[in-house]
Write a protein that holds these residues in place. Sequence first.
Motif, PDB file in Angstrom:
ATOM      1  N   LEU A 106       0.813  -1.217   0.000  1.00 26.97           N
ATOM      2  CA  LEU A 106       0.000   0.000   0.000  1.00 26.97           C
ATOM      3  C   LEU A 106       0.845   1.265   0.000  1.00 26.97           C
ATOM      4  CD1 LEU A 106      -2.781  -1.020   2.556  1.00 26.97           C
ATOM      5  CD2 LEU A 106      -3.004  -0.869   0.078  1.00 26.97           C
ATOM      6  N   THR A 107       2.029   1.188   0.599  1.00 25.87           N
ATOM      7  CA  THR A 107       2.854   2.396   0.746  1.00 25.87           C
ATOM      8  C   THR A 107       4.016   2.454  -0.229  1.00 25.87           C
ATOM      9  OG1 THR A 107       4.359   1.439   2.418  1.00 25.87           O
ATOM     10  CG2 THR A 107       2.292   2.420   3.216  1.00 25.87           C
ATOM     11  N   GLY A 108       4.082   1.501  -1.165  1.00 23.76           N
ATOM     12  CA  GLY A 108       5.191   1.503  -2.103  1.00 23.76           C
ATOM     13  C   GLY A 108       6.529   1.250  -1.447  1.00 23.76           C
ATOM     14  N   GLY A 109       6.511   0.512  -0.328  1.00 23.60           N
ATOM     15  CA  GLY A 109       7.747   0.174   0.372  1.00 23.60           C
ATOM     16  C   GLY A 109       8.213   1.195   1.388  1.00 23.60           C
ATOM     17  N   ARG A 180      -3.417  15.828  -3.050  1.00 22.79           N
ATOM     18  CA  ARG A 180      -3.582  14.666  -3.918  1.00 22.79           C
ATOM     19  C   ARG A 180      -4.506  13.646  -3.256  1.00 22.79           C
ATOM     20  NH1 ARG A 180       2.200  13.715  -7.012  1.00 22.79           N
ATOM     21  NH2 ARG A 180       2.772  15.919  -7.175  1.00 22.79           N
ATOM     22  N   VAL A 181      -5.297  12.977  -4.061  1.00 16.59           N
ATOM     23  CA  VAL A 181      -6.273  12.022  -3.530  1.00 16.59           C
ATOM     24  C   VAL A 181      -5.637  10.671  -3.250  1.00 16.59           C
ATOM     25  CG1 VAL A 181      -8.400  10.759  -4.043  1.00 16.59           C
ATOM     26  CG2 VAL A 181      -8.225  13.185  -4.627  1.00 16.59           C
ATOM     27  N   ARG A 186      -3.538   7.608   2.450  1.00 14.14           N
ATOM     28  CA  ARG A 186      -4.953   7.335   2.185  1.00 14.14           C
ATOM     29  C   ARG A 186      -5.182   5.839   2.003  1.00 14.14           C
ATOM     30  NH1 ARG A 186      -9.486   9.638   3.379  1.00 14.14           N
ATOM     31  NH2 ARG A 186      -8.235  11.530   3.205  1.00 14.14           N
ATOM     32  N   ARG A 187      -4.305   5.173   1.273  1.00 14.83           N
ATOM     33  CA  ARG A 187      -4.469   3.737   1.043  1.00 14.83           C
ATOM     34  C   ARG A 187      -4.393   2.964   2.359  1.00 14.83           C
ATOM     35  NH1 ARG A 187      -1.236   5.129  -3.615  1.00 14.83           N
ATOM     36  NH2 ARG A 187       0.687   4.396  -2.624  1.00 14.83           N
ATOM     37  N   LEU A 188      -3.502   3.401   3.250  1.00  9.45           N
ATOM     38  CA  LEU A 188      -3.330   2.699   4.521  1.00  9.45           C
ATOM     39  C   LEU A 188      -4.542   2.888   5.433  1.00  9.45           C
ATOM     40  CD1 LEU A 188      -0.902   1.013   5.550  1.00  9.45           C
ATOM     41  CD2 LEU A 188      -0.245   2.991   6.933  1.00  9.45           C
TER      42      LEU A 188
END
Length: 399
Positions: A106-109, A180-181, A186-188
Amino acid sequence: MITEIVRQALAVIQPGERVLAIIPDKTRDDNTHELFPVADRFLTERGVAAFDVLVAQGTHPPMSEAQKLAKIGDADFGGSIFDHRWDEPGELIALGELSADLTRDLTGGLIDQAVPVTINKLLAPGVYDTVLVFGATVPHEVAGFAGGAKYFFPGVAGPELTHTTHWLGALAGIENVIGRVDTPTRRLIEAAADLISARIISLNTVVSRSDGVLKMYALFTGDIRDAFRRAAEVSRQVHIRYTGRKYKRVVALLDPHYDELWVGGKASYKLGAIIEEGGELIIYAPHLTRLSETHGALIEKYGYAPLESVRDMLGVSPELRENLCIAAHLAHVAYAGRLDEHGRIVPRYQITMATGLDEATCRRVNLGYLDYCTLDYESMRSHPDTLIVADAGRDLYQI
């Protein structure tokens, strides 16, 4: 029209249900005071078994009883209004865990460890049938935009995800997040919100205040993810201002909502993009008299610094590693770093406080000081390299 929209959104709630409203605290500019009484009347008519309120204050200090009633705009409210105590283990329950694989994805590492998900015990399965989330959406330095699942995490969350999300926002870089959306944070927080078992109904507005008058641009209800994204698209039009250039000096006349730098740092978050390298941000706020009621001691101990310097602090300070939201705050207010002529990392611009903070406190935390009584900002308006921003901290300024 507002009444009808709210009543339609709540029509799925059945008689006998227990309903909990999550509302913003005093540091948020929103129109909960207009929407909440409509919901209260409808749910009373509906015959719900209970209708209570939980304040999504995150790590902020509690509001007074008068402030709570003003926030809900409902002096006749018959339910209970609860404060959220993020630092009291007995007030929290565990919902589960976001695994290391999931957080990494979710966080790109940026985060590669499992994160426990704890939340206010009122959100435990079976306590309430339906949760109403009242709130407004504006650009935000940690999540990109405020609103949606952010009212759960960190609004009524435990410390683990609160610290993680704030530090994640810093690691991602404020210039890559704010406004930014789709952001790692936000994903976390939306993944964490999926662990809540109660039905969730969002009442997500976009509002702006001018000359003391609050104007509502939009109200979106229903699914919390969808309502948030629709609100963010409107907020992008309402709350982002474009200057077309950078300025050597920006004077921020801080919004009176922000009486401590923990929230007043929004002046830097939201204006940093239009300040030239080596420039100056002057925060004018006689009403701002403290760094933070909750976190002031640690802020004074470590001071504001660019992200690269804060990461060095984390390497030698277990105390700061346990308080990542404070580490993130230090970096966010400093906004960004640059290399000086000696190869040292220094803040990209100087922050000078013309506030109720004394000079010694400002110097301890690496901020400049100016006696606000001596600041004649009106005389600066004609200077071509100076921008005066009223109600600073509300709108995001970009080139």
